[in-house]
Design a protein around this motif. Sequence first.
Motif, PDB file in Angstrom:
ATOM      1  N   ARG A  32       0.859  -1.185   0.000  1.00 44.55           N
ATOM      2  CA  ARG A  32       0.000   0.000   0.000  1.00 44.55           C
ATOM      3  C   ARG A  32       0.891   1.230   0.000  1.00 44.55           C
ATOM      4  N   PHE A  33       0.489   2.216  -0.770  1.00 47.34           N
ATOM      5  CA  PHE A  33       1.219   3.485  -0.793  1.00 47.34           C
ATOM      6  C   PHE A  33       0.219   4.624  -0.672  1.00 47.34           C
ATOM      7  N   THR A  34       0.537   5.559   0.197  1.00 44.84           N
ATOM      8  CA  THR A  34      -0.290   6.746   0.389  1.00 44.84           C
ATOM      9  C   THR A  34       0.522   7.972   0.009  1.00 44.84           C
ATOM     10  N   ALA A  35      -0.086   8.829  -0.810  1.00 50.21           N
ATOM     11  CA  ALA A  35       0.570  10.073  -1.200  1.00 50.21           C
ATOM     12  C   ALA A  35       0.874  10.904   0.045  1.00 50.21           C
ATOM     13  N   GLU A  36       1.887  11.717  -0.059  1.00 47.41           N
ATOM     14  CA  GLU A  36       2.328  12.509   1.089  1.00 47.41           C
ATOM     15  C   GLU A  36       1.199  13.367   1.660  1.00 47.41           C
ATOM     16  N   ASP A  37       0.359  13.903   0.797  1.00 44.79           N
ATOM     17  CA  ASP A  37      -0.755  14.739   1.273  1.00 44.79           C
ATOM     18  C   ASP A  37      -1.978  13.915   1.680  1.00 44.79           C
ATOM     19  N   ARG A  38      -1.860  12.595   1.598  1.00 43.89           N
ATOM     20  CA  ARG A  38      -2.893  11.644   1.997  1.00 43.89           C
ATOM     21  C   ARG A  38      -4.153  11.717   1.140  1.00 43.89           C
ATOM     22  N   SER A  39      -4.053  12.285  -0.036  1.00 41.07           N
ATOM     23  CA  SER A  39      -5.235  12.392  -0.890  1.00 41.07           C
ATOM     24  C   SER A  39      -5.522  11.111  -1.654  1.00 41.07           C
ATOM     25  N   VAL A  40      -4.507  10.288  -1.865  1.00 44.95           N
ATOM     26  CA  VAL A  40      -4.662   9.042  -2.618  1.00 44.95           C
ATOM     27  C   VAL A  40      -3.894   7.930  -1.924  1.00 44.95           C
ATOM     28  N   THR A  41      -4.540   6.772  -1.811  1.00 44.81           N
ATOM     29  CA  THR A  41      -3.882   5.560  -1.324  1.00 44.81           C
ATOM     30  C   THR A  41      -4.207   4.447  -2.303  1.00 44.81           C
ATOM     31  N   ALA A  42      -3.176   3.717  -2.712  1.00 45.90           N
ATOM     32  CA  ALA A  42      -3.351   2.587  -3.620  1.00 45.90           C
ATOM     33  C   ALA A  42      -2.772   1.339  -2.974  1.00 45.90           C
ATOM     34  N   GLU A  43      -3.444   0.216  -3.194  1.00 45.95           N
ATOM     35  CA  GLU A  43      -2.969  -1.077  -2.695  1.00 45.95           C
ATOM     36  C   GLU A  43      -2.944  -2.054  -3.861  1.00 45.95           C
ATOM     37  N   VAL A  44      -1.863  -2.842  -3.932  1.00 47.23           N
ATOM     38  CA  VAL A  44      -1.724  -3.841  -4.998  1.00 47.23           C
ATOM     39  C   VAL A  44      -1.348  -5.184  -4.401  1.00 47.23           C
ATOM     40  N   ASP A  45      -1.546  -6.251  -5.204  1.00 50.08           N
ATOM     41  CA  ASP A  45      -1.164  -7.596  -4.777  1.00 50.08           C
ATOM     42  C   ASP A  45       0.211  -7.949  -5.344  1.00 50.08           C
ATOM     43  N   ALA A  46       0.593  -9.216  -5.214  1.00 61.59           N
ATOM     44  CA  ALA A  46       1.919  -9.670  -5.646  1.00 61.59           C
ATOM     45  C   ALA A  46       2.145  -9.483  -7.140  1.00 61.59           C
ATOM     46  N   GLU A  47       1.075  -9.486  -7.914  1.00 61.90           N
ATOM     47  CA  GLU A  47       1.193  -9.320  -9.364  1.00 61.90           C
ATOM     48  C   GLU A  47       1.154  -7.857  -9.780  1.00 61.90           C
ATOM     49  N   GLY A  48       0.947  -6.963  -8.822  1.00 60.94           N
ATOM     50  CA  GLY A  48       0.836  -5.546  -9.134  1.00 60.94           C
ATOM     51  C   GLY A  48      -0.576  -5.137  -9.500  1.00 60.94           C
ATOM     52  N   ALA A  49      -1.528  -6.047  -9.355  1.00 62.11           N
ATOM     53  CA  ALA A  49      -2.927  -5.720  -9.652  1.00 62.11           C
ATOM     54  C   ALA A  49      -3.499  -4.859  -8.532  1.00 62.11           C
ATOM     55  N   LEU A  50      -4.224  -3.850  -8.905  1.00 58.30           N
ATOM     56  CA  LEU A  50      -4.830  -2.941  -7.941  1.00 58.30           C
ATOM     57  C   LEU A  50      -5.909  -3.675  -7.148  1.00 58.30           C
ATOM     58  N   THR A  51      -5.780  -3.675  -5.826  1.00 55.89           N
ATOM     59  CA  THR A  51      -6.764  -4.327  -4.967  1.00 55.89           C
ATOM     60  C   THR A  51      -7.526  -3.323  -4.116  1.00 55.89           C
ATOM     61  N   GLY A  52      -7.058  -2.095  -4.088  1.00 59.89           N
ATOM     62  CA  GLY A  52      -7.752  -1.065  -3.321  1.00 59.89           C
ATOM     63  C   GLY A  52      -7.300   0.318  -3.747  1.00 59.89           C
ATOM     64  N   LEU A  53      -8.238   1.242  -3.766  1.00 59.96           N
ATOM     65  CA  LEU A  53      -7.933   2.630  -4.106  1.00 59.96           C
ATOM     66  C   LEU A  53      -8.814   3.521  -3.250  1.00 59.96           C
ATOM     67  N   TRP A  54      -8.194   4.409  -2.507  1.00 61.65           N
ATOM     68  CA  TRP A  54      -8.918   5.313  -1.631  1.00 61.65           C
ATOM     69  C   TRP A  54      -8.560   6.749  -1.997  1.00 61.65           C
ATOM     70  N   LEU A  55      -9.583   7.574  -2.138  1.00 63.98           N
ATOM     71  CA  LEU A  55      -9.390   8.989  -2.438  1.00 63.98           C
ATOM     72  C   LEU A  55      -9.962   9.806  -1.291  1.00 63.98           C
ATOM     73  N   ALA A  56      -9.162  10.721  -0.801  1.00 67.66           N
ATOM     74  CA  ALA A  56      -9.630  11.616   0.247  1.00 67.66           C
ATOM     75  C   ALA A  56     -10.451  12.731  -0.398  1.00 67.66           C
ATOM     76  N   GLU A  57     -11.255  13.374   0.393  1.00 72.28           N
ATOM     77  CA  GLU A  57     -12.069  14.467  -0.132  1.00 72.28           C
ATOM     78  C   GLU A  57     -11.199  15.567  -0.736  1.00 72.28           C
ATOM     79  N   SER A  58     -10.001  15.701  -0.223  1.00 70.28           N
ATOM     80  CA  SER A  58      -9.093  16.732  -0.751  1.00 70.28           C
ATOM     81  C   SER A  58      -8.750  16.510  -2.219  1.00 70.28           C
ATOM     82  N   ALA A  59      -8.923  15.296  -2.725  1.00 78.23           N
ATOM     83  CA  ALA A  59      -8.647  15.024  -4.136  1.00 78.23           C
ATOM     84  C   ALA A  59      -9.617  15.766  -5.044  1.00 78.23           C
ATOM     85  N   THR A  60     -10.789  16.121  -4.526  1.00 85.81           N
ATOM     86  CA  THR A  60     -11.788  16.812  -5.346  1.00 85.81           C
ATOM     87  C   THR A  60     -11.399  18.255  -5.658  1.00 85.81           C
ATOM     88  N   THR A  61     -10.394  18.758  -4.964  1.00 85.09           N
ATOM     89  CA  THR A  61      -9.952  20.127  -5.224  1.00 85.09           C
ATOM     90  C   THR A  61      -8.952  20.195  -6.374  1.00 85.09           C
TER      91      THR A  61
END
Length: 114
Positions: A32-61
Amino acid sequence: MSAEMDALLGRVNDQLATLESTLHGLSQVRARFTAEDRSVTAEVDAEGALTGLWLAESATTRSPAEVSRLILWACQQAAMAATTQRARIVAGLNESLTPAPDISGSLGGSPDSA
Protein backbone atom coordinates in the motif's frame (compact mmCIF):
# COMPACT_ATOMS: atom_id res chain seq x y z
CA MET A 1 13.69 -48.53 2.68
CA SER A 2 17.31 -47.73 2.25
CA ALA A 3 18.98 -44.78 3.90
CA GLU A 4 19.47 -43.17 0.47
CA MET A 5 15.76 -43.47 -0.34
CA ASP A 6 14.83 -42.07 3.09
CA ALA A 7 17.16 -39.13 2.52
CA LEU A 8 15.72 -38.53 -0.96
CA LEU A 9 12.15 -38.60 0.33
CA GLY A 10 13.14 -36.24 3.13
CA ARG A 11 14.59 -33.74 0.64
CA VAL A 12 11.53 -33.99 -1.61
CA ASN A 13 9.19 -33.42 1.35
CA ASP A 14 11.28 -30.43 2.46
CA GLN A 15 11.13 -28.97 -1.06
CA LEU A 16 7.38 -29.51 -1.23
CA ALA A 17 6.95 -27.72 2.10
CA THR A 18 9.13 -24.88 0.79
CA LEU A 19 7.04 -24.58 -2.37
CA GLU A 20 3.80 -24.55 -0.38
CA SER A 21 5.21 -21.92 1.96
CA THR A 22 6.32 -19.83 -1.01
CA LEU A 23 2.90 -20.01 -2.66
CA HIS A 24 1.27 -19.00 0.61
CA GLY A 25 3.72 -16.13 1.03
CA LEU A 26 3.08 -14.88 -2.49
CA SER A 27 -0.68 -15.01 -1.96
CA GLN A 28 -0.24 -12.79 1.12
CA VAL A 29 1.79 -10.07 -0.61
CA ARG A 30 0.08 -6.70 -0.45
CA ALA A 31 1.66 -3.30 -0.73
CA ARG A 32 0.00 0.00 0.00
CA PHE A 33 1.22 3.48 -0.79
CA THR A 34 -0.29 6.75 0.39
CA ALA A 35 0.57 10.07 -1.20
CA GLU A 36 2.33 12.51 1.09
CA ASP A 37 -0.75 14.74 1.27
CA ARG A 38 -2.89 11.64 2.00
CA SER A 39 -5.24 12.39 -0.89
CA VAL A 40 -4.66 9.04 -2.62
CA THR A 41 -3.88 5.56 -1.32
CA ALA A 42 -3.35 2.59 -3.62
CA GLU A 43 -2.97 -1.08 -2.69
CA VAL A 44 -1.72 -3.84 -5.00
CA ASP A 45 -1.16 -7.60 -4.78
CA ALA A 46 1.92 -9.67 -5.65
CA GLU A 47 1.19 -9.32 -9.36
CA GLY A 48 0.84 -5.55 -9.13
CA ALA A 49 -2.93 -5.72 -9.65
CA LEU A 50 -4.83 -2.94 -7.94
CA THR A 51 -6.76 -4.33 -4.97
CA GLY A 52 -7.75 -1.06 -3.32
CA LEU A 53 -7.93 2.63 -4.11
CA TRP A 54 -8.92 5.31 -1.63
CA LEU A 55 -9.39 8.99 -2.44
CA ALA A 56 -9.63 11.62 0.25
CA GLU A 57 -12.07 14.47 -0.13
CA SER A 58 -9.09 16.73 -0.75
CA ALA A 59 -8.65 15.02 -4.14
CA THR A 60 -11.79 16.81 -5.35
CA THR A 61 -9.95 20.13 -5.22
CA ARG A 62 -7.57 18.99 -7.97
CA SER A 63 -8.08 18.72 -11.68
CA PRO A 64 -9.00 15.30 -13.09
CA ALA A 65 -5.64 15.12 -14.89
CA GLU A 66 -3.79 15.87 -11.66
CA VAL A 67 -5.77 13.25 -9.72
CA SER A 68 -5.19 10.63 -12.43
CA ARG A 69 -1.43 11.29 -12.38
CA LEU A 70 -1.42 11.00 -8.59
CA ILE A 71 -3.40 7.73 -8.74
CA LEU A 72 -1.01 6.26 -11.31
CA TRP A 73 2.02 7.38 -9.29
CA ALA A 74 0.60 5.86 -6.07
CA CYS A 75 -0.13 2.60 -7.93
CA GLN A 76 3.41 2.54 -9.30
CA GLN A 77 4.93 3.08 -5.85
CA ALA A 78 2.78 0.33 -4.34
CA ALA A 79 3.68 -2.03 -7.21
CA MET A 80 7.40 -1.40 -6.65
CA ALA A 81 6.99 -2.27 -2.96
CA ALA A 82 5.05 -5.44 -3.86
CA THR A 83 7.76 -6.40 -6.34
CA THR A 84 10.37 -6.06 -3.60
CA GLN A 85 8.33 -8.31 -1.28
CA ARG A 86 7.82 -10.85 -4.05
CA ALA A 87 11.52 -10.83 -4.96
CA ARG A 88 12.46 -11.59 -1.34
CA ILE A 89 10.07 -14.55 -1.24
CA VAL A 90 11.32 -15.94 -4.57
CA ALA A 91 14.96 -15.46 -3.51
CA GLY A 92 14.25 -17.52 -0.40
CA LEU A 93 12.76 -20.22 -2.59
CA ASN A 94 15.76 -20.21 -4.91
CA GLU A 95 18.17 -20.45 -1.99
CA SER A 96 16.32 -23.35 -0.43
CA LEU A 97 16.12 -25.32 -3.69
CA THR A 98 19.75 -24.80 -4.69
CA PRO A 99 21.71 -27.91 -3.78
CA ALA A 100 24.59 -27.45 -1.40
CA PRO A 101 28.00 -27.98 -2.97
CA ASP A 102 29.37 -31.47 -2.47
CA ILE A 103 32.66 -30.98 -0.69
CA SER A 104 33.15 -34.68 -0.04
CA GLY A 105 33.95 -35.48 -3.69
CA SER A 106 37.41 -35.98 -5.09
CA LEU A 107 39.48 -33.08 -6.35
CA GLY A 108 39.77 -34.65 -9.78
CA GLY A 109 36.18 -33.82 -10.76
CA SER A 110 33.60 -36.08 -12.31
CA PRO A 111 34.29 -38.46 -15.18
CA ASP A 112 32.43 -36.05 -17.49
CA SER A 113 34.44 -32.98 -16.53
CA ALA A 114 36.90 -31.63 -19.06
